[in-house]
Design an enzyme around this catalytic site. Structure first.
Site, PDB file in Angstrom:
ATOM      1  N   CYS A  10      35.442  31.442  59.745  1.00  0.00           N
ATOM      2  CA  CYS A  10      35.480  32.887  59.622  1.00  0.00           C
ATOM      3  C   CYS A  10      36.864  33.214  59.067  1.00  0.00           C
ATOM      4  CB  CYS A  10      35.302  33.512  60.997  1.00  0.00           C
ATOM      5  SG  CYS A  10      34.192  34.899  61.009  1.00  0.00           S
ATOM      6  N   CYS A  36      31.057  34.399  58.179  1.00  0.00           N
ATOM      7  CA  CYS A  36      31.337  35.766  57.737  1.00  0.00           C
ATOM      8  C   CYS A  36      31.319  35.780  56.219  1.00  0.00           C
ATOM      9  CB  CYS A  36      32.649  36.303  58.320  1.00  0.00           C
ATOM     10  SG  CYS A  36      34.162  35.684  57.598  1.00  0.00           S
ATOM     11  N   CYS A  93      37.085  27.301  49.617  1.00  0.00           N
ATOM     12  CA  CYS A  93      37.385  26.486  50.792  1.00  0.00           C
ATOM     13  C   CYS A  93      38.086  25.201  50.377  1.00  0.00           C
ATOM     14  CB  CYS A  93      36.095  26.125  51.526  1.00  0.00           C
ATOM     15  SG  CYS A  93      35.281  27.514  52.312  1.00  0.00           S
TER      16      CYS A  93
END
Length: 137
Positions: free
Chosen positions: A12, A88, A96
């Site tokens: 998140c 989220c 990432c």
């Protein structure tokens, strides 16, 4: 089944409520078959108090829960993840890190219970994005 528990990382942005609760729930429900972790791209540095309260009310351990950066899990000495879930929408849109072991990744969008408005009593029992709906044990 793997020779070891499956490692699952929940991501998140702030790592203060949703991902923390997912970590605690998977560690409880996984019964040693799964090991849950959580992290954020921009961790808030503390776990949301209502997340802690809800987990405690449901008799889930909270002592080792902390808000942490996803950078902790992108190093060569980090636990090798089998699954990485963004939970989220904002984290799902971010770039990432490359996770060691190249785990399976997916997005599992969940409303933010920390964003719920109103009194504490209402926030704990409101429909939609609510803490208690996540922890029916």
């Amino acid at each position: 089944m793997a020779d070891r528990p499956y490692n699952v990382l929940f991501l998140c942005t702030g790592n203060s409520a949703r991902s923390i609760m997912a970590e605690a729930l998977l560690n409880h429900w996984g019964q040693g078959r799964f090991h849950g972790y959580s992290a954020g791209s921009q961790p808030r540095g503390q776990v949301h108090p209502l997340a802690i309260e809800t987990l405690r009310e449901n008799r889930l351990p909270v002592d080792n829960l902390r808000s942490k950066s996803w950078d902790e899990f992108s190093t060569p000495d980090a636990p090798e993840m089998d699954f990485v879930f963004t939970i989220c929408d904002q984290a799902a849109e971010e770039v990432c890190p490359i996770w060691p072991g190249h785990p399976m990744t997916a997005h599992w969008g969940t409303p933010d219970p920390a964003a719920a408005g109103g009194t504490t009593k209402r926030r704990l029992g409101r429909s939609g994005a609510r803490f208690t709906s996540w922890t029916r044990v």
